[in-house]
Design an enzyme around this catalytic site. Structure first.
Site, mmCIF file in Angstrom:
data_model
loop_
_atom_site.group_PDB
_atom_site.id
_atom_site.type_symbol
_atom_site.label_atom_id
_atom_site.label_comp_id
_atom_site.label_asym_id
_atom_site.label_seq_id
_atom_site.Cartn_x
_atom_site.Cartn_y
_atom_site.Cartn_z
ATOM 1 N N HIS A 8 -3.275 -10.643 20.167
ATOM 2 C CA HIS A 8 -3.427 -9.980 21.473
ATOM 3 C C HIS A 8 -2.281 -8.983 21.614
ATOM 4 O O HIS A 8 -1.282 -9.271 22.286
ATOM 5 C CB HIS A 8 -3.391 -11.032 22.583
ATOM 6 C CG HIS A 8 -3.730 -10.504 23.934
ATOM 7 N ND1 HIS A 8 -4.440 -11.223 24.857
ATOM 8 C CD2 HIS A 8 -3.460 -9.325 24.535
ATOM 9 C CE1 HIS A 8 -4.581 -10.520 25.968
ATOM 10 N NE2 HIS A 8 -3.988 -9.357 25.788
ATOM 11 N N ASN A 57 -4.455 -18.270 17.537
ATOM 12 C CA ASN A 57 -3.766 -17.111 18.107
ATOM 13 C C ASN A 57 -2.318 -17.135 17.612
ATOM 14 O O ASN A 57 -1.586 -18.114 17.844
ATOM 15 C CB ASN A 57 -3.827 -17.187 19.639
ATOM 16 C CG ASN A 57 -3.165 -15.986 20.294
ATOM 17 O OD1 ASN A 57 -2.099 -15.536 19.872
ATOM 18 N ND2 ASN A 57 -3.781 -15.478 21.348
ATOM 19 N N GLU A 102 -7.675 -9.193 20.845
ATOM 20 C CA GLU A 102 -7.856 -9.249 22.295
ATOM 21 C C GLU A 102 -6.990 -8.187 22.975
ATOM 22 O O GLU A 102 -5.910 -7.868 22.482
ATOM 23 C CB GLU A 102 -7.380 -10.601 22.842
ATOM 24 C CG GLU A 102 -8.065 -11.795 22.254
ATOM 25 C CD GLU A 102 -7.614 -13.084 22.928
ATOM 26 O OE1 GLU A 102 -8.384 -14.039 22.895
ATOM 27 O OE2 GLU A 102 -6.498 -13.124 23.487
ATOM 28 N N HIS A 112 -7.314 -20.229 26.580
ATOM 29 C CA HIS A 112 -6.118 -20.178 27.423
ATOM 30 C C HIS A 112 -5.711 -21.597 27.823
ATOM 31 O O HIS A 112 -6.428 -22.276 28.551
ATOM 32 C CB HIS A 112 -6.271 -19.312 28.677
ATOM 33 C CG HIS A 112 -4.927 -18.846 29.177
ATOM 34 N ND1 HIS A 112 -4.339 -17.665 28.774
ATOM 35 C CD2 HIS A 112 -4.021 -19.449 29.981
ATOM 36 C CE1 HIS A 112 -3.159 -17.544 29.333
ATOM 37 N NE2 HIS A 112 -2.931 -18.621 30.067
HETATM 38 C C1 LIG Z 1 -6.659 -13.909 26.592
HETATM 39 C C2 LIG Z 1 -5.820 -15.085 26.764
HETATM 40 O O1 LIG Z 1 -6.226 -16.058 27.253
HETATM 41 C C3 LIG Z 1 -4.421 -15.184 26.412
HETATM 42 O O2 LIG Z 1 -4.124 -16.506 26.265
HETATM 43 C C4 LIG Z 1 -3.789 -14.453 25.357
HETATM 44 O O3 LIG Z 1 -4.470 -14.105 24.290
HETATM 45 C C5 LIG Z 1 -2.430 -14.991 25.076
HETATM 46 O O4 LIG Z 1 -1.597 -13.960 25.348
HETATM 47 P P1 LIG Z 1 -0.023 -14.185 25.361
HETATM 48 O O5 LIG Z 1 0.354 -14.780 24.035
HETATM 49 O O6 LIG Z 1 0.547 -12.815 25.561
HETATM 50 O O7 LIG Z 1 0.301 -15.122 26.488
HETATM 51 N N1 LIG Z 2 -7.902 -16.194 24.120
HETATM 52 C C1 LIG Z 2 -6.960 -17.209 24.352
HETATM 53 C C2 LIG Z 2 -5.995 -17.285 23.246
HETATM 54 O O1 LIG Z 2 -6.089 -16.548 22.305
HETATM 55 C C3 LIG Z 2 -4.897 -18.263 23.257
HETATM 56 O O2 LIG Z 2 -4.419 -18.599 24.484
HETATM 57 P P1 LIG Z 2 -3.211 -19.672 24.532
HETATM 58 O O3 LIG Z 2 -3.637 -20.866 23.711
HETATM 59 O O4 LIG Z 2 -2.001 -19.015 23.932
HETATM 60 O O5 LIG Z 2 -3.075 -20.003 25.988
#
Ligand SMILES: CC(=O)[C@@H](O)[C@H](O)COP(=O)(O)O
Ligand SMILES: NCC(=O)COP(=O)(O)O
EC number: 2.6.99.2
Length: 237
Positions: A43, A7, A70, A190
């Site tokens: 996201h 991510n 996401e 997460h």
């Molecule tokens: C869906 C999820 O779990 C999140 O962790 C997300 O993708 C992270 O978003 P942020 O970077 O805005 O906290």
């Molecule tokens: N879907 C969860 C994600 O993309 C990443 O979450 P985080 O590691 O930033 O808490």
């Protein structure tokens, strides 16, 4: 085999803190793939405080692994996903003012809405996943929506594990067993980290994909991005 999707929200947060284009999120996505990541997750939030809608468009031609977008399926998000056509869309019921995602879907209450949205994405060839808490009736509800996969919201596991309570994984194992019986694919994310990922994977049968951002970027400050990705891949084997 569990795929690692990186991510890159936090890279966009850093970029936006100064304006300009440093660090460049597209270059970062190219690099994480070169270092072995098997997917890239973004996201975009309605306020575009980190990933912007345009980033998703710019990333599309450069993400040759799994591209996962996401977000809450508000109309502008749906239009973006249908335009970009990522490998997977993960639906997250987050409020506009939420600091980060903080709950899974109520798949029973929102069943009709989810059925409509999911069929729209699936009809356009986009795999669907919905963000859920590890609650058996919510997993059963997820099956009724027609989604391909669920993403288990791992905040509670990560929190409990950090306190030394390994039993925090139990609802996730039970949810995964049920999801497997129902034919749902299983993703998770997460607050997963180098500390907790191996234990989590060992306890989740058929964990297909994890998306990790916050911890991975923080760990990379000390250990380097390439090294950290290799460390995750070893723990996810
Ligand atoms: C869906 C999820 O779990 C999140 O962790 C997300 O993708 C992270 O978003 P942020 O970077 O805005 O906290
Ligand atoms: N879907 C969860 C994600 O993309 C990443 O979450 P985080 O590691 O930033 O808490």
């Amino acid at each position: 085999m569990t795929k690692l999707s990186v991510n890159i929200n936090k890279i966009a947060t850093l970029r936006n803190s100064r304006g300009g284009d440093v660090p460049n999120v597209v270059e970062f996505a190219k690099d994480v793939q070169r270092f072995g990541a098997e997917g890239v997750t973004v996201h975009p939030r309605p306020d575009e405080r980190h990933i912007r809608y345009q980033d998703a468009r710019d990333l599309k031609p450069e993400v040759y692994t799994e591209f996962n977008i996401e977000g809450n399926p508000i109309p502008s998000f749906m239009d973006l996903v249908l335009e970009v056509k990522p490998t997977q869309v993960t639906l997250v019921p987050d409020a506009e003012d939420a600091i980060t995602s903080n709950a899974g879907w109520d798949t029973i209450k929102h069943k009709d809405f989810l059925v409509d949205v999911i069929s729209e994405f699936r009809n356009n060839g986009i795999r669907t996943s919905i963000f859920v808490d590890p609650v058996l009736k919510q997993i059963e509800g997820a099956k009724e929506t027609g989604t391909d996969r669920i993403e288990l919201y791992t905040e509670s596991f990560a929190h409990q594990y950090g306190l030394g309570n390994k039993d925090g994984v139990k609802p996730y194992t039970e949810s995964a067993v049920l999801a497997n019986e129902l034919g749902l694919g299983i993703n998770a994310g997460h607050d997963l980290s180098l500390d907790n990922i191996e234990f989590f994977k060992q306890n989740i049968p058929n964990l297909l994909e994890v998306s990790i951002g916050h911890a991975l970027v923080a760990e990379s400050l000390y250990l380097g991005v390439e090294n950290v990705i290799q460390m995750y891949l070893r723990k996810l084997k």
